[in-house]
Scaffold this motif. Structure first.
Motif, short mmCIF file in Angstrom:
data_model
loop_
_atom_site.label_atom_id
_atom_site.label_comp_id
_atom_site.label_asym_id
_atom_site.label_seq_id
_atom_site.Cartn_x
_atom_site.Cartn_y
_atom_site.Cartn_z
N UNK A 35 117.70 64.14 -33.62
CA UNK A 35 118.91 64.04 -32.81
C UNK A 35 118.60 63.88 -31.32
N UNK A 36 117.34 64.10 -30.92
CA UNK A 36 116.95 63.90 -29.53
C UNK A 36 116.52 62.47 -29.24
N UNK A 63 109.44 59.67 -23.26
CA UNK A 63 109.09 60.41 -24.47
C UNK A 63 109.46 61.88 -24.32
N UNK A 64 109.37 62.61 -25.41
CA UNK A 64 109.76 64.02 -25.42
C UNK A 64 108.96 64.84 -24.41
N UNK A 101 119.88 58.58 -33.17
CA UNK A 101 121.32 58.74 -33.08
C UNK A 101 122.10 57.42 -33.16
N UNK A 102 121.54 56.32 -32.65
CA UNK A 102 122.27 55.05 -32.71
C UNK A 102 122.47 54.60 -34.16
N UNK A 103 121.51 54.89 -35.02
CA UNK A 103 121.67 54.51 -36.43
C UNK A 103 122.70 55.41 -37.11
#
Length: 124
Positions: A35-36, A63-64, A101-103
């Motif tokens: 979700x990030x 990146x994270x 999230x876009x998917x």
């Protein structure tokens, strides 16, 4: 409906997808629901090679860990709820395949967060 699972060690939520290769083959990919991640998909160079996709462009991505890197973006077709859906996949060797999230946009995601629990993704 798309299904996945919550790993028994409670570390990740996995979702198995199929991506259509340019040859017409279906390439199975186990993704981690993240979700990030604000994109559609994150795949490895090897998976992109198996699919036969060609790069569309380069994008800078944070990146994270906070680093910003140029990342190749590819157009791929994923089977989403039994239907082909064309999306963008980014390539990054530093992570497992990610479902972003876009998917998931316009989806109802149900998480059974118990060891070995099921995950369902349905159209909202």
């Amino acid at each position: 409906m798309i299904v996945g699972s919550y790993l028994p060690d409670r570390s990740e939520i996995t979702v198995d997808l199929e991506i259509l290769a340019t040859s017409g083959d279906r390439i199975p990919v186990t993704t981690i629901l993240d979700t990030g991640f604000t994109g559609f998909l994150m795949l490895s160079k090897e998976q992109i090679k198996d699919i036969g996709a060609t790069p569309v462009d380069l994008r800078e991505m944070e990146l994270a860990d906070g680093t910003v890197r140029p990342v190749a973006r590819y157009e791929v077709t994923v089977l989403w709820d039994g239907r082909p859906k064309t999306v963008f996949a980014l390539v990054n060797e530093a992570t497992k395949p990610l479902l972003g999230m876009k998917l998931l946009h316009r989806s109802l995601v149900t998480l059974e967060l118990v060891s070995g629990g099921s995950i369902t993704i349905e159209r909202a």
